[in-house]
Design a protein around this motif. Structure first.
Motif, PDB file in Angstrom:
ATOM      1  N   SER A  44     -22.059  19.262   2.225  1.00 46.37           N
ATOM      2  CA  SER A  44     -21.360  20.398   2.808  1.00 46.37           C
ATOM      3  C   SER A  44     -22.180  21.660   2.567  1.00 46.37           C
ATOM      4  O   SER A  44     -22.824  21.810   1.526  1.00 46.37           O
ATOM      5  CB  SER A  44     -19.951  20.536   2.230  1.00 46.37           C
ATOM      6  OG  SER A  44     -19.996  20.656   0.829  1.00 46.37           O
ATOM      7  N   PRO A  45     -22.172  22.562   3.537  1.00 47.87           N
ATOM      8  CA  PRO A  45     -22.913  23.811   3.376  1.00 47.87           C
ATOM      9  C   PRO A  45     -22.260  24.675   2.301  1.00 47.87           C
ATOM     10  O   PRO A  45     -21.051  24.641   2.109  1.00 47.87           O
ATOM     11  CB  PRO A  45     -22.813  24.465   4.753  1.00 47.87           C
ATOM     12  CG  PRO A  45     -21.660  23.823   5.425  1.00 47.87           C
ATOM     13  CD  PRO A  45     -21.482  22.470   4.813  1.00 47.87           C
ATOM     14  N   ASN A  46     -23.094  25.423   1.580  1.00 48.29           N
ATOM     15  CA  ASN A  46     -22.545  26.331   0.573  1.00 48.29           C
ATOM     16  C   ASN A  46     -22.805  27.778   0.964  1.00 48.29           C
ATOM     17  O   ASN A  46     -23.479  28.052   1.964  1.00 48.29           O
ATOM     18  CB  ASN A  46     -23.073  26.005  -0.834  1.00 48.29           C
ATOM     19  CG  ASN A  46     -24.562  26.215  -0.986  1.00 48.29           C
ATOM     20  OD1 ASN A  46     -25.172  27.062  -0.336  1.00 48.29           O
ATOM     21  ND2 ASN A  46     -25.177  25.437  -1.865  1.00 48.29           N
ATOM     22  N   GLU A  47     -22.288  28.687   0.189  1.00 48.91           N
ATOM     23  CA  GLU A  47     -22.375  30.111   0.519  1.00 48.91           C
ATOM     24  C   GLU A  47     -23.765  30.702   0.329  1.00 48.91           C
ATOM     25  O   GLU A  47     -24.000  31.853   0.664  1.00 48.91           O
ATOM     26  CB  GLU A  47     -21.345  30.904  -0.296  1.00 48.91           C
ATOM     27  CG  GLU A  47     -21.581  30.915  -1.779  1.00 48.91           C
ATOM     28  CD  GLU A  47     -20.930  29.752  -2.525  1.00 48.91           C
ATOM     29  OE1 GLU A  47     -20.832  29.851  -3.752  1.00 48.91           O
ATOM     30  OE2 GLU A  47     -20.556  28.744  -1.913  1.00 48.91           O
ATOM     31  N   PHE A  48     -24.714  29.931  -0.187  1.00 46.00           N
ATOM     32  CA  PHE A  48     -26.072  30.411  -0.425  1.00 46.00           C
ATOM     33  C   PHE A  48     -27.044  29.956   0.660  1.00 46.00           C
ATOM     34  O   PHE A  48     -28.245  30.079   0.510  1.00 46.00           O
ATOM     35  CB  PHE A  48     -26.566  29.931  -1.790  1.00 46.00           C
ATOM     36  CG  PHE A  48     -25.652  30.317  -2.908  1.00 46.00           C
ATOM     37  CD1 PHE A  48     -25.504  31.639  -3.293  1.00 46.00           C
ATOM     38  CD2 PHE A  48     -24.907  29.356  -3.556  1.00 46.00           C
ATOM     39  CE1 PHE A  48     -24.640  31.993  -4.313  1.00 46.00           C
ATOM     40  CE2 PHE A  48     -24.048  29.698  -4.584  1.00 46.00           C
ATOM     41  CZ  PHE A  48     -23.913  31.024  -4.956  1.00 46.00           C
ATOM     42  N   GLY A  49     -26.527  29.399   1.743  1.00 43.99           N
ATOM     43  CA  GLY A  49     -27.392  28.901   2.805  1.00 43.99           C
ATOM     44  C   GLY A  49     -28.000  27.554   2.461  1.00 43.99           C
ATOM     45  O   GLY A  49     -28.981  27.129   3.053  1.00 43.99           O
ATOM     46  N   GLY A  50     -27.378  26.877   1.507  1.00 42.72           N
ATOM     47  CA  GLY A  50     -27.872  25.579   1.068  1.00 42.72           C
ATOM     48  C   GLY A  50     -26.861  24.490   1.321  1.00 42.72           C
ATOM     49  O   GLY A  50     -25.926  24.646   2.113  1.00 42.72           O
ATOM     50  N   THR A  51     -27.062  23.382   0.627  1.00 38.81           N
ATOM     51  CA  THR A  51     -26.194  22.221   0.774  1.00 38.81           C
ATOM     52  C   THR A  51     -25.714  21.751  -0.583  1.00 38.81           C
ATOM     53  O   THR A  51     -26.501  21.662  -1.526  1.00 38.81           O
ATOM     54  CB  THR A  51     -26.956  21.070   1.468  1.00 38.81           C
ATOM     55  OG1 THR A  51     -27.422  21.520   2.744  1.00 38.81           O
ATOM     56  CG2 THR A  51     -26.076  19.845   1.655  1.00 38.81           C
ATOM     57  N   ASP A  52     -24.424  21.470  -0.698  1.00 40.40           N
ATOM     58  CA  ASP A  52     -23.851  20.822  -1.877  1.00 40.40           C
ATOM     59  C   ASP A  52     -23.724  19.333  -1.562  1.00 40.40           C
ATOM     60  O   ASP A  52     -23.251  18.960  -0.483  1.00 40.40           O
ATOM     61  CB  ASP A  52     -22.477  21.400  -2.215  1.00 40.40           C
ATOM     62  CG  ASP A  52     -22.565  22.823  -2.740  1.00 40.40           C
ATOM     63  OD1 ASP A  52     -23.587  23.163  -3.372  1.00 40.40           O
ATOM     64  OD2 ASP A  52     -21.615  23.592  -2.512  1.00 40.40           O
ATOM     65  N   TYR A  53     -24.170  18.502  -2.507  1.00 38.60           N
ATOM     66  CA  TYR A  53     -24.142  17.050  -2.366  1.00 38.60           C
ATOM     67  C   TYR A  53     -23.198  16.494  -3.426  1.00 38.60           C
ATOM     68  O   TYR A  53     -23.487  16.551  -4.615  1.00 38.60           O
ATOM     69  CB  TYR A  53     -25.532  16.455  -2.597  1.00 38.60           C
ATOM     70  CG  TYR A  53     -26.617  16.944  -1.660  1.00 38.60           C
ATOM     71  CD1 TYR A  53     -27.032  16.164  -0.585  1.00 38.60           C
ATOM     72  CD2 TYR A  53     -27.250  18.167  -1.869  1.00 38.60           C
ATOM     73  CE1 TYR A  53     -28.048  16.585   0.253  1.00 38.60           C
ATOM     74  CE2 TYR A  53     -28.264  18.600  -1.023  1.00 38.60           C
ATOM     75  CZ  TYR A  53     -28.656  17.814   0.036  1.00 38.60           C
ATOM     76  OH  TYR A  53     -29.664  18.241   0.870  1.00 38.60           O
ATOM     77  N   ALA A  54     -22.068  15.953  -3.009  1.00 35.41           N
ATOM     78  CA  ALA A  54     -21.102  15.342  -3.934  1.00 35.41           C
ATOM     79  C   ALA A  54     -21.329  13.829  -3.911  1.00 35.41           C
ATOM     80  O   ALA A  54     -21.276  13.206  -2.854  1.00 35.41           O
ATOM     81  CB  ALA A  54     -19.681  15.668  -3.517  1.00 35.41           C
ATOM     82  N   TRP A  55     -21.556  13.247  -5.083  1.00 34.57           N
ATOM     83  CA  TRP A  55     -21.850  11.817  -5.211  1.00 34.57           C
ATOM     84  C   TRP A  55     -20.530  11.051  -5.221  1.00 34.57           C
ATOM     85  O   TRP A  55     -19.898  10.864  -6.254  1.00 34.57           O
ATOM     86  CB  TRP A  55     -22.648  11.593  -6.488  1.00 34.57           C
ATOM     87  CG  TRP A  55     -23.212  10.230  -6.670  1.00 34.57           C
ATOM     88  CD1 TRP A  55     -23.261   9.206  -5.771  1.00 34.57           C
ATOM     89  CD2 TRP A  55     -23.848   9.739  -7.847  1.00 34.57           C
ATOM     90  NE1 TRP A  55     -23.878   8.111  -6.313  1.00 34.57           N
ATOM     91  CE2 TRP A  55     -24.251   8.412  -7.598  1.00 34.57           C
ATOM     92  CE3 TRP A  55     -24.103  10.292  -9.096  1.00 34.57           C
ATOM     93  CZ2 TRP A  55     -24.896   7.632  -8.550  1.00 34.57           C
ATOM     94  CZ3 TRP A  55     -24.750   9.523 -10.044  1.00 34.57           C
ATOM     95  CH2 TRP A  55     -25.148   8.205  -9.769  1.00 34.57           C
ATOM     96  N   LEU A  56     -20.100  10.601  -4.069  1.00 32.69           N
ATOM     97  CA  LEU A  56     -18.795   9.962  -3.924  1.00 32.69           C
ATOM     98  C   LEU A  56     -18.714   8.579  -4.555  1.00 32.69           C
ATOM     99  O   LEU A  56     -17.657   8.169  -5.036  1.00 32.69           O
ATOM    100  CB  LEU A  56     -18.425   9.856  -2.442  1.00 32.69           C
ATOM    101  CG  LEU A  56     -18.355  11.178  -1.674  1.00 32.69           C
ATOM    102  CD1 LEU A  56     -18.043  10.915  -0.211  1.00 32.69           C
ATOM    103  CD2 LEU A  56     -17.346  12.117  -2.301  1.00 32.69           C
TER     104      LEU A  56
END
Length: 99
Positions: A44-56
């Motif tokens: 999911s995109p984050n507020e810093f112009g990056g991506t958050d990766y959640a290890w499901l």
């Protein structure tokens, strides 16, 4: 259930199993899931112009990482980021260990 709904563990009465609702990130882009080497991640995109990766599929609920910036990163680029993360994870603990 408590990892997702820590307050009461009751859950969302309108939740539909197997359907992930679209979430809007900072750039207005919905999140997606990606399977890499047998592991499942939510991106999911984050507020810093990056991506958050959640290890499901990982052993530790809520564990993951973030990378910034990632504008217009291809799926191959996201796959590389995930493989780099997985290469650092200690298989015994499921966490990146301090050296």
């Amino acid at each position: 259930m408590k990892a997702i709904y820590p307050d009461s563990g009751e859950g969302d009465p309108e939740a539909v199993p197997g359907v992930c609702p679209e979430t809007e990130g900072a750039a207005g882009v919905g999140s997606l899931t990606l399977r890499v080497d047998g592991e499942l991640f939510a991106l999911s995109p984050n507020e810093f112009g990056g991506t958050d990766y959640a290890w499901l599929s990982g052993p530790n609920p809520g564990y993951g990482f973030g990378v910034s910036p990632t504008p217009n990163l291809s799926l191959d680029g996201h796959t590389e980021n995930i493989r780099g993360f997985l290469a650092q994870v200690d298989p015994a603990t499921g966490y990146i260990e301090d050296e």
